[in-house]
Design an enzyme around this catalytic site. Structure first.
Site, mmCIF file in Angstrom:
data_model
loop_
_atom_site.group_PDB
_atom_site.id
_atom_site.type_symbol
_atom_site.label_atom_id
_atom_site.label_comp_id
_atom_site.label_asym_id
_atom_site.label_seq_id
_atom_site.Cartn_x
_atom_site.Cartn_y
_atom_site.Cartn_z
ATOM 1 N N CYS A 19 0.162 -1.277 -0.053
ATOM 2 C CA CYS A 19 0.079 0.026 -0.155
ATOM 3 C C CYS A 19 1.033 1.216 0.068
ATOM 4 O O CYS A 19 1.760 1.372 1.099
ATOM 5 C CB CYS A 19 -0.932 -0.100 1.163
ATOM 6 S SG CYS A 19 -1.610 1.871 1.459
ATOM 7 N N CYS A 43 -0.615 3.824 2.046
ATOM 8 C CA CYS A 43 -0.223 4.117 3.147
ATOM 9 C C CYS A 43 1.217 4.187 3.871
ATOM 10 O O CYS A 43 2.052 4.994 4.748
ATOM 11 C CB CYS A 43 -0.345 2.721 4.187
ATOM 12 S SG CYS A 43 -2.036 2.193 3.385
ATOM 13 N N ASP A 44 2.378 3.420 3.617
ATOM 14 C CA ASP A 44 3.601 3.464 3.556
ATOM 15 C C ASP A 44 4.582 4.465 2.349
ATOM 16 O O ASP A 44 5.539 4.373 2.846
ATOM 17 C CB ASP A 44 4.283 2.074 3.350
ATOM 18 C CG ASP A 44 3.275 1.635 5.437
ATOM 19 O OD1 ASP A 44 2.885 1.600 5.693
ATOM 20 O OD2 ASP A 44 3.200 0.250 4.709
HETATM 21 C C1 LIG Z 1 1.014 -3.864 4.881
HETATM 22 C C2 LIG Z 1 -0.320 -3.435 5.174
HETATM 23 C C3 LIG Z 1 0.640 -1.503 5.959
HETATM 24 C C4 LIG Z 1 -1.116 -0.809 5.708
HETATM 25 N N1 LIG Z 1 -1.185 0.025 6.351
HETATM 26 C C5 LIG Z 1 -1.831 0.996 6.101
HETATM 27 C C6 LIG Z 1 -1.797 2.048 6.938
HETATM 28 O O1 LIG Z 1 -0.888 3.086 7.690
HETATM 29 N N2 LIG Z 1 -3.223 3.595 7.379
HETATM 30 C C7 LIG Z 1 -4.306 2.543 6.861
HETATM 31 O O2 LIG Z 1 -4.894 3.500 6.377
HETATM 32 N N3 LIG Z 1 -4.204 1.900 5.832
HETATM 33 C C8 LIG Z 1 -3.284 0.853 6.312
HETATM 34 N N4 LIG Z 1 -3.340 -0.243 5.601
HETATM 35 C C9 LIG Z 1 -4.806 -0.549 4.930
HETATM 36 C C10 LIG Z 1 -5.029 -0.822 5.928
HETATM 37 O O3 LIG Z 1 -4.715 -1.973 6.681
HETATM 38 C C11 LIG Z 1 -6.568 -1.404 5.612
HETATM 39 O O4 LIG Z 1 -7.465 -0.766 4.508
HETATM 40 C C12 LIG Z 1 -7.830 -2.278 6.591
HETATM 41 O O5 LIG Z 1 -7.350 -2.677 7.220
HETATM 42 C C13 LIG Z 1 -8.511 -2.898 5.683
HETATM 43 O O6 LIG Z 1 -9.599 -3.278 6.770
HETATM 44 P P1 LIG Z 1 -10.392 -4.614 6.355
HETATM 45 O O7 LIG Z 1 -11.521 -4.091 7.915
HETATM 46 O O8 LIG Z 1 -11.606 -3.944 5.832
HETATM 47 O O9 LIG Z 1 -10.186 -6.062 6.224
HETATM 48 P P2 LIG Z 1 -8.390 -7.062 6.985
HETATM 49 O O10 LIG Z 1 -7.644 -5.835 7.728
HETATM 50 O O11 LIG Z 1 -8.126 -7.559 6.086
HETATM 51 O O12 LIG Z 1 -9.821 -7.067 7.527
HETATM 52 C C14 LIG Z 1 -10.218 -8.202 7.670
HETATM 53 C C15 LIG Z 1 -10.672 -9.853 8.537
HETATM 54 O O13 LIG Z 1 -11.807 -10.454 8.334
HETATM 55 C C16 LIG Z 1 -11.504 -12.124 8.471
HETATM 56 N N5 LIG Z 1 -12.279 -13.079 7.584
HETATM 57 C C17 LIG Z 1 -11.290 -13.261 5.766
HETATM 58 N N6 LIG Z 1 -12.663 -14.220 5.840
HETATM 59 C C18 LIG Z 1 -13.375 -14.291 6.710
HETATM 60 C C19 LIG Z 1 -14.180 -16.554 6.551
HETATM 61 N N7 LIG Z 1 -14.270 -16.236 5.871
HETATM 62 N N8 LIG Z 1 -14.470 -15.871 7.872
HETATM 63 C C20 LIG Z 1 -14.478 -14.744 8.564
HETATM 64 N N9 LIG Z 1 -13.799 -14.328 8.715
HETATM 65 C C21 LIG Z 1 -12.538 -13.783 7.702
HETATM 66 C C22 LIG Z 1 -10.139 -12.017 8.621
HETATM 67 O O14 LIG Z 1 -9.757 -12.780 9.586
HETATM 68 C C23 LIG Z 1 -9.756 -10.096 8.773
HETATM 69 O O15 LIG Z 1 -9.802 -10.435 10.186
HETATM 70 C C24 LIG Z 1 -2.219 -0.580 5.249
HETATM 71 C C25 LIG Z 1 -2.402 -2.521 4.823
HETATM 72 C C26 LIG Z 1 -0.737 -3.388 4.728
HETATM 73 C C27 LIG Z 1 -1.329 -4.990 4.077
#
Ligand SMILES: Cc1cc2nc3c(=O)[nH]c(=O)nc-3n(C[C@H](O)[C@H](O)[C@H](O)COP(=O)(O)OP(=O)(O)OC[C@H]3O[C@@H](n4cnc5c(N)ncnc54)[C@H](O)[C@@H]3O)c2cc1C
Length: 347
Positions: free
Chosen positions: A142, A145-146
Protein backbone atom coordinates in the site's frame (compact mmCIF):
# COMPACT_ATOMS: atom_id res chain seq x y z
CA UNK A 1 -17.37 -17.09 24.17
CA UNK A 2 -13.83 -17.83 23.07
CA UNK A 3 -13.62 -21.61 22.94
CA UNK A 4 -15.64 -22.83 19.96
CA UNK A 5 -19.33 -22.24 19.41
CA UNK A 6 -22.14 -24.44 20.65
CA UNK A 7 -25.13 -22.25 19.93
CA UNK A 8 -26.67 -23.43 16.67
CA UNK A 9 -30.14 -22.96 18.22
CA UNK A 10 -29.38 -19.41 19.39
CA UNK A 11 -30.27 -16.67 16.95
CA UNK A 12 -28.02 -13.64 17.14
CA UNK A 13 -29.19 -10.15 16.20
CA UNK A 14 -25.91 -9.35 14.46
CA UNK A 15 -22.92 -11.41 13.46
CA UNK A 16 -19.91 -9.51 12.15
CA UNK A 17 -17.65 -11.56 9.91
CA UNK A 18 -14.10 -10.23 10.20
CA UNK A 19 -12.08 -8.63 12.98
CA UNK A 20 -10.11 -5.99 11.05
CA UNK A 21 -10.74 -2.27 11.48
CA UNK A 22 -14.12 -2.45 9.70
CA UNK A 23 -15.35 -5.35 11.84
CA UNK A 24 -14.13 -3.69 15.04
CA UNK A 25 -15.75 -0.38 14.24
CA UNK A 26 -19.02 -2.17 13.40
CA UNK A 27 -18.69 -4.05 16.70
CA UNK A 28 -18.31 -0.84 18.73
CA UNK A 29 -21.42 0.69 17.15
CA UNK A 30 -23.52 -2.50 17.29
CA UNK A 31 -22.53 -3.17 20.89
CA UNK A 32 -23.35 0.39 21.95
CA UNK A 33 -26.78 -0.14 20.35
CA UNK A 34 -27.25 -3.17 22.68
CA UNK A 35 -27.24 -5.63 19.77
CA UNK A 36 -24.66 -7.86 21.52
CA UNK A 37 -22.76 -8.56 18.29
CA UNK A 38 -20.65 -11.64 17.81
CA UNK A 39 -17.42 -10.99 15.89
CA UNK A 40 -15.85 -13.86 13.95
CA UNK A 41 -12.12 -13.32 13.86
CA UNK A 42 -11.43 -15.34 10.72
CA UNK A 43 -8.09 -16.64 9.51
CA UNK A 44 -6.32 -13.34 10.25
CA UNK A 45 -7.44 -12.01 13.65
CA UNK A 46 -7.14 -8.22 13.61
CA UNK A 47 -6.83 -8.11 9.82
CA UNK A 48 -4.27 -6.41 7.61
CA UNK A 49 -3.23 -3.71 10.06
CA UNK A 50 -1.56 -6.36 12.19
CA UNK A 51 0.94 -6.71 9.32
CA UNK A 52 2.24 -3.18 9.66
CA UNK A 53 4.36 -1.36 12.21
CA UNK A 54 3.52 2.36 12.09
CA UNK A 55 0.20 3.87 11.09
CA UNK A 56 0.61 7.63 10.69
CA UNK A 57 -2.62 8.59 8.95
CA UNK A 58 -5.28 7.33 11.37
CA UNK A 59 -7.06 10.27 12.94
CA UNK A 60 -6.37 10.95 16.60
CA UNK A 61 -2.79 9.68 16.84
CA UNK A 62 -0.51 12.68 16.12
CA UNK A 63 2.60 10.62 16.85
CA UNK A 64 1.35 7.61 14.86
CA UNK A 65 0.28 4.27 16.33
CA UNK A 66 1.39 0.67 15.85
CA UNK A 67 -0.96 -1.38 13.66
CA UNK A 68 -1.32 -4.09 16.34
CA UNK A 69 -1.81 -1.48 19.06
CA UNK A 70 -4.63 0.19 17.11
CA UNK A 71 -6.35 -3.17 16.63
CA UNK A 72 -6.00 -4.14 20.30
CA UNK A 73 -7.44 -0.80 21.39
CA UNK A 74 -10.38 -1.25 18.98
CA UNK A 75 -11.09 -4.70 20.32
CA UNK A 76 -10.98 -3.54 23.95
CA UNK A 77 -13.34 -0.70 23.06
CA UNK A 78 -15.82 -3.10 21.44
CA UNK A 79 -15.58 -5.59 24.34
CA UNK A 80 -16.20 -2.80 26.83
CA UNK A 81 -19.68 -2.34 25.33
CA UNK A 82 -20.45 -6.07 25.20
CA UNK A 83 -19.20 -7.32 21.81
CA UNK A 84 -18.13 -10.97 21.86
CA UNK A 85 -15.22 -12.33 19.84
CA UNK A 86 -14.67 -15.89 18.75
CA UNK A 87 -12.36 -17.82 16.47
CA UNK A 88 -14.24 -18.83 13.38
CA UNK A 89 -14.04 -18.71 9.60
CA UNK A 90 -17.20 -18.77 7.50
CA UNK A 91 -17.13 -21.35 4.72
CA UNK A 92 -20.68 -20.99 3.47
CA UNK A 93 -23.55 -18.59 4.00
CA UNK A 94 -27.20 -19.56 3.49
CA UNK A 95 -29.13 -16.36 2.99
CA UNK A 96 -32.36 -17.48 1.29
CA UNK A 97 -34.03 -18.21 4.59
CA UNK A 98 -34.26 -16.24 7.80
CA UNK A 99 -32.50 -16.24 10.14
CA UNK A 100 -29.36 -16.50 8.02
CA UNK A 101 -27.10 -19.49 8.59
CA UNK A 102 -23.32 -19.46 8.57
CA UNK A 103 -21.35 -22.70 8.29
CA UNK A 104 -17.95 -22.37 9.91
CA UNK A 105 -14.84 -24.34 9.01
CA UNK A 106 -15.02 -25.94 12.48
CA UNK A 107 -18.35 -27.55 11.52
CA UNK A 108 -20.35 -25.22 13.78
CA UNK A 109 -23.37 -23.36 12.45
CA UNK A 110 -24.30 -19.82 13.47
CA UNK A 111 -27.72 -18.23 13.02
CA UNK A 112 -28.26 -14.50 12.80
CA UNK A 113 -30.92 -11.97 11.83
CA UNK A 114 -28.47 -9.43 10.40
CA UNK A 115 -25.05 -10.05 8.91
CA UNK A 116 -22.18 -7.62 8.50
CA UNK A 117 -19.52 -8.78 6.04
CA UNK A 118 -16.17 -7.17 6.89
CA UNK A 119 -13.82 -9.79 5.49
CA UNK A 120 -11.37 -7.46 3.74
CA UNK A 121 -9.45 -8.01 0.53
CA UNK A 122 -6.12 -9.79 0.70
CA UNK A 123 -3.30 -8.22 -1.28
CA UNK A 124 -1.65 -10.69 -3.62
CA UNK A 125 1.94 -11.50 -2.75
CA UNK A 126 4.47 -12.59 -5.35
CA UNK A 127 6.22 -15.39 -3.47
CA UNK A 128 9.69 -13.79 -3.18
CA UNK A 129 12.06 -15.17 -0.56
CA UNK A 130 11.78 -13.30 2.80
CA UNK A 131 8.45 -11.61 2.03
CA UNK A 132 6.82 -13.11 5.15
CA UNK A 133 9.53 -11.67 7.37
CA UNK A 134 9.74 -8.25 5.76
CA UNK A 135 6.08 -7.42 5.06
CA UNK A 136 5.49 -4.25 7.08
CA UNK A 137 9.24 -3.65 7.45
CA UNK A 138 9.99 -1.90 4.17
CA UNK A 139 7.91 -4.31 2.07
CA UNK A 140 4.35 -3.08 1.60
CA UNK A 141 1.22 -3.57 -0.45
CA UNK A 142 0.00 0.00 0.00
CA UNK A 143 1.84 3.08 -1.29
CA UNK A 144 -0.77 5.48 0.12
CA UNK A 145 -0.15 3.96 3.56
CA UNK A 146 3.63 3.59 3.54
CA UNK A 147 4.97 5.79 0.73
CA UNK A 148 5.82 8.67 3.06
CA UNK A 149 8.25 6.42 4.97
CA UNK A 150 10.41 6.27 1.84
CA UNK A 151 11.41 9.88 1.25
CA UNK A 152 14.72 9.89 -0.61
CA UNK A 153 14.83 6.09 -1.04
CA UNK A 154 15.19 4.05 -4.19
CA UNK A 155 12.12 1.83 -4.33
CA UNK A 156 10.77 -0.98 -6.46
CA UNK A 157 7.17 -1.47 -7.52
CA UNK A 158 6.25 -4.98 -8.59
CA UNK A 159 3.52 -5.38 -11.22
CA UNK A 160 2.34 -4.11 -14.59
CA UNK A 161 -1.33 -3.25 -14.16
CA UNK A 162 -3.21 -0.16 -13.03
CA UNK A 163 -2.55 -0.75 -9.33
CA UNK A 164 1.21 -0.95 -9.93
CA UNK A 165 1.15 2.26 -11.99
CA UNK A 166 -0.87 4.03 -9.30
CA UNK A 167 1.63 2.91 -6.67
CA UNK A 168 4.57 4.03 -8.84
CA UNK A 169 3.10 7.47 -9.57
CA UNK A 170 2.27 8.01 -5.90
CA UNK A 171 5.72 6.88 -4.74
CA UNK A 172 7.46 9.15 -7.25
CA UNK A 173 6.38 12.08 -5.03
CA UNK A 174 8.59 10.84 -2.19
CA UNK A 175 11.19 8.41 -3.43
CA UNK A 176 14.44 9.35 -5.11
CA UNK A 177 13.80 6.78 -7.81
CA UNK A 178 10.99 4.34 -8.56
CA UNK A 179 11.67 1.25 -10.64
CA UNK A 180 8.74 -0.79 -11.90
CA UNK A 181 9.60 -4.48 -12.18
CA UNK A 182 7.36 -6.28 -14.63
CA UNK A 183 7.58 -9.88 -15.77
CA UNK A 184 6.57 -9.14 -19.36
CA UNK A 185 7.69 -6.54 -21.91
CA UNK A 186 4.46 -4.56 -21.97
CA UNK A 187 2.13 -3.23 -19.33
CA UNK A 188 -1.41 -4.46 -18.65
CA UNK A 189 -2.40 -1.03 -17.27
CA UNK A 190 -4.91 1.25 -19.00
CA UNK A 191 -3.62 3.55 -21.74
CA UNK A 192 -3.77 6.67 -19.63
CA UNK A 193 -1.97 5.15 -16.63
CA UNK A 194 0.64 3.59 -18.92
CA UNK A 195 1.34 6.93 -20.60
CA UNK A 196 1.62 8.79 -17.28
CA UNK A 197 4.04 6.26 -15.83
CA UNK A 198 6.15 5.91 -18.98
CA UNK A 199 6.46 9.67 -19.36
CA UNK A 200 7.37 10.29 -15.71
CA UNK A 201 11.02 11.36 -15.29
CA UNK A 202 11.51 9.54 -11.96
CA UNK A 203 9.99 6.20 -12.97
CA UNK A 204 12.10 3.57 -14.68
CA UNK A 205 11.13 0.12 -15.92
CA UNK A 206 12.83 -3.26 -15.77
CA UNK A 207 11.05 -5.39 -18.36
CA UNK A 208 10.90 -9.20 -18.42
CA UNK A 209 12.09 -9.15 -14.83
CA UNK A 210 10.83 -10.59 -11.54
CA UNK A 211 11.64 -10.24 -7.86
CA UNK A 212 13.30 -13.37 -6.54
CA UNK A 213 14.51 -12.42 -3.09
CA UNK A 214 14.20 -9.48 -0.71
CA UNK A 215 17.22 -8.54 1.41
CA UNK A 216 17.10 -6.91 4.83
CA UNK A 217 15.85 -7.56 8.33
CA UNK A 218 13.08 -6.37 10.62
CA UNK A 219 15.63 -4.11 12.35
CA UNK A 220 17.21 -2.62 9.21
CA UNK A 221 14.16 -2.79 6.92
CA UNK A 222 14.50 -3.63 3.23
CA UNK A 223 18.03 -3.07 1.97
CA UNK A 224 18.07 -4.74 -1.43
CA UNK A 225 16.64 -7.26 -3.84
CA UNK A 226 17.65 -10.05 -6.18
CA UNK A 227 16.01 -9.73 -9.58
CA UNK A 228 15.91 -12.26 -12.39
CA UNK A 229 15.39 -11.50 -16.08
CA UNK A 230 14.84 -13.45 -19.27
CA UNK A 231 14.37 -11.93 -22.75
CA UNK A 232 11.15 -13.93 -23.26
CA UNK A 233 9.62 -12.78 -19.96
CA UNK A 234 8.30 -14.71 -16.92
CA UNK A 235 11.86 -15.43 -15.74
CA UNK A 236 10.98 -17.38 -12.58
CA UNK A 237 9.19 -19.94 -14.76
CA UNK A 238 12.37 -20.21 -16.83
CA UNK A 239 14.42 -20.58 -13.65
CA UNK A 240 12.13 -23.38 -12.45
CA UNK A 241 12.63 -25.08 -15.83
CA UNK A 242 16.45 -24.89 -15.33
CA UNK A 243 16.87 -22.39 -18.18
CA UNK A 244 19.51 -19.65 -17.97
CA UNK A 245 18.32 -16.36 -16.53
CA UNK A 246 20.17 -13.15 -15.71
CA UNK A 247 20.39 -12.51 -12.00
CA UNK A 248 21.25 -9.15 -10.43
CA UNK A 249 21.40 -7.82 -6.88
CA UNK A 250 20.47 -4.20 -6.33
CA UNK A 251 20.23 -1.93 -3.28
CA UNK A 252 16.75 -0.51 -2.52
CA UNK A 253 15.10 0.98 0.56
CA UNK A 254 11.56 -0.20 -0.10
CA UNK A 255 9.51 -2.61 -2.19
CA UNK A 256 5.81 -2.26 -3.00
CA UNK A 257 3.64 -5.04 -4.37
CA UNK A 258 1.07 -3.78 -6.87
CA UNK A 259 -0.29 -7.07 -8.15
CA UNK A 260 -3.88 -6.66 -7.04
CA UNK A 261 -6.18 -7.78 -4.24
CA UNK A 262 -8.51 -10.73 -3.76
CA UNK A 263 -11.70 -9.82 -1.87
CA UNK A 264 -12.53 -12.51 0.71
CA UNK A 265 -16.01 -13.34 -0.54
CA UNK A 266 -15.78 -17.00 -1.58
CA UNK A 267 -18.40 -17.90 1.05
CA UNK A 268 -20.92 -15.59 -0.67
CA UNK A 269 -20.52 -16.99 -4.17
CA UNK A 270 -23.71 -19.06 -4.12
CA UNK A 271 -25.87 -16.40 -2.52
CA UNK A 272 -27.93 -13.52 -3.92
CA UNK A 273 -25.39 -10.97 -2.65
CA UNK A 274 -23.96 -9.28 -5.76
CA UNK A 275 -20.24 -9.65 -6.40
CA UNK A 276 -18.36 -8.15 -9.34
CA UNK A 277 -16.05 -10.13 -11.64
CA UNK A 278 -13.18 -9.72 -9.17
CA UNK A 279 -15.30 -10.95 -6.25
CA UNK A 280 -15.73 -7.47 -4.75
CA UNK A 281 -18.92 -7.22 -2.70
CA UNK A 282 -21.33 -4.75 -4.32
CA UNK A 283 -23.45 -2.53 -2.11
CA UNK A 284 -26.58 -0.75 -3.32
CA UNK A 285 -26.30 2.63 -5.06
CA UNK A 286 -25.82 5.69 -2.86
CA UNK A 287 -24.22 6.08 0.52
CA UNK A 288 -25.26 2.82 2.12
CA UNK A 289 -23.75 -0.49 3.17
CA UNK A 290 -26.88 -2.45 2.21
CA UNK A 291 -26.48 -5.28 -0.28
CA UNK A 292 -28.86 -7.03 -2.67
CA UNK A 293 -29.95 -9.24 0.26
CA UNK A 294 -31.92 -7.35 2.90
CA UNK A 295 -30.23 -7.71 6.26
CA UNK A 296 -26.74 -8.27 4.82
CA UNK A 297 -24.36 -5.32 4.98
CA UNK A 298 -20.83 -4.83 3.66
CA UNK A 299 -18.02 -2.83 5.29
CA UNK A 300 -14.35 -2.12 4.72
CA UNK A 301 -12.01 -3.25 1.96
CA UNK A 302 -14.32 -6.09 0.89
CA UNK A 303 -16.71 -3.50 -0.60
CA UNK A 304 -14.23 -0.72 -1.37
CA UNK A 305 -11.87 -1.20 -4.32
CA UNK A 306 -10.80 2.45 -4.33
CA UNK A 307 -9.73 3.83 -0.95
CA UNK A 308 -8.68 0.80 1.11
CA UNK A 309 -7.59 2.75 4.18
CA UNK A 310 -8.01 1.98 7.87
CA UNK A 311 -9.99 5.14 8.43
CA UNK A 312 -12.39 4.44 5.54
CA UNK A 313 -12.81 0.84 6.74
CA UNK A 314 -13.68 2.15 10.20
CA UNK A 315 -16.13 4.60 8.61
CA UNK A 316 -17.99 2.00 6.58
CA UNK A 317 -17.90 -0.36 9.60
CA UNK A 318 -19.79 2.19 11.65
CA UNK A 319 -22.22 2.74 8.75
CA UNK A 320 -22.89 -1.00 8.47
CA UNK A 321 -23.75 -1.25 12.17
CA UNK A 322 -26.05 1.77 11.95
CA UNK A 323 -27.70 0.37 8.81
CA UNK A 324 -28.12 -3.03 10.50
CA UNK A 325 -29.59 -1.43 13.62
CA UNK A 326 -32.20 0.55 11.70
CA UNK A 327 -33.04 -2.46 9.51
CA UNK A 328 -33.59 -4.63 12.61
CA UNK A 329 -35.72 -1.87 14.19
CA UNK A 330 -37.88 -1.58 11.07
CA UNK A 331 -38.30 -5.33 10.87
CA UNK A 332 -39.30 -5.58 14.53
CA UNK A 333 -41.89 -2.79 14.09
CA UNK A 334 -43.29 -4.48 10.95
CA UNK A 335 -43.58 -7.79 12.82
CA UNK A 336 -45.35 -6.03 15.72
CA UNK A 337 -47.79 -4.39 13.30
CA UNK A 338 -48.55 -7.74 11.63
CA UNK A 339 -49.08 -9.45 15.01
CA UNK A 340 -51.52 -6.66 16.02
CA UNK A 341 -53.27 -6.99 12.63
CA UNK A 342 -53.57 -10.79 13.04
CA UNK A 343 -54.96 -10.42 16.58
CA UNK A 344 -57.54 -7.81 15.46
CA UNK A 345 -58.55 -9.98 12.47
CA UNK A 346 -59.20 -12.97 14.73
CA UNK A 347 -61.28 -10.88 17.22
C1 LIG B 1 1.26 -3.80 5.09
C2 LIG B 1 0.04 -2.91 5.17
C3 LIG B 1 0.16 -1.64 5.70
C4 LIG B 1 -0.95 -0.81 5.78
N1 LIG B 1 -0.81 0.42 6.34
C5 LIG B 1 -1.88 1.24 6.44
C6 LIG B 1 -1.75 2.54 7.00
O1 LIG B 1 -0.66 2.96 7.42
N2 LIG B 1 -2.87 3.32 7.06
C7 LIG B 1 -4.09 2.91 6.59
O2 LIG B 1 -5.06 3.64 6.67
N3 LIG B 1 -4.24 1.67 6.04
C8 LIG B 1 -3.17 0.83 5.95
N4 LIG B 1 -3.30 -0.39 5.37
C9 LIG B 1 -4.62 -0.77 4.81
C10 LIG B 1 -5.53 -1.22 5.95
O3 LIG B 1 -4.86 -2.21 6.70
C11 LIG B 1 -6.83 -1.78 5.39
O4 LIG B 1 -7.47 -0.78 4.61
C12 LIG B 1 -7.77 -2.21 6.52
O5 LIG B 1 -7.12 -3.16 7.34
C13 LIG B 1 -9.05 -2.81 5.98
O6 LIG B 1 -9.79 -3.27 7.05
P1 LIG B 1 -10.93 -4.37 6.88
O7 LIG B 1 -11.47 -4.58 8.24
O8 LIG B 1 -11.84 -3.98 5.80
O9 LIG B 1 -10.19 -5.68 6.35
P2 LIG B 1 -9.00 -6.52 6.95
O10 LIG B 1 -8.09 -5.71 7.79
O11 LIG B 1 -8.41 -7.21 5.77
O12 LIG B 1 -9.71 -7.60 7.88
C14 LIG B 1 -10.45 -8.65 7.33
C15 LIG B 1 -10.88 -9.59 8.44
O13 LIG B 1 -11.78 -10.55 7.89
C16 LIG B 1 -11.45 -11.83 8.39
N5 LIG B 1 -11.95 -12.83 7.42
C17 LIG B 1 -11.61 -13.00 6.12
N6 LIG B 1 -12.29 -14.03 5.58
C18 LIG B 1 -13.10 -14.51 6.55
C19 LIG B 1 -14.05 -15.56 6.61
N7 LIG B 1 -14.35 -16.33 5.55
N8 LIG B 1 -14.67 -15.80 7.80
C20 LIG B 1 -14.41 -15.03 8.88
N9 LIG B 1 -13.54 -13.99 8.87
C21 LIG B 1 -12.88 -13.75 7.72
C22 LIG B 1 -9.95 -11.79 8.54
O14 LIG B 1 -9.52 -12.79 9.47
C23 LIG B 1 -9.76 -10.37 9.08
O15 LIG B 1 -9.94 -10.38 10.47
C24 LIG B 1 -2.21 -1.25 5.29
C25 LIG B 1 -2.33 -2.54 4.76
C26 LIG B 1 -1.22 -3.36 4.70
C27 LIG B 1 -1.38 -4.76 4.14
Amino acid sequence: MNEGITESETVRDVVIVGSGVAGLSAAVYAARADLEPLVLEGPEPGGQLTLTTDVENYLGFPEGVGGMDLIQRGREQAERFGAEFTHGTVERATLEERPFELDLSSGDVLRTRALIVATGASARWVGATNEDELMGYGLSTCATCDGAFHRGDDVLVIGGGDSAMEEALFLAKFADSVTVVHRRDELRASEVMTRRALEHDDIEFRWNTELLEIHGSQEAGVTGATLVSHPDGRPTEKLDADLDVDQVEIGVGGIFYGVGHVPNTAFLENTAVDLDDDGQLLTLEGMTTETAVEGVFGAGDVMDPDYRQAVTAAGTGSMAALDAESWLDERTSQQEVSVVADVSASD
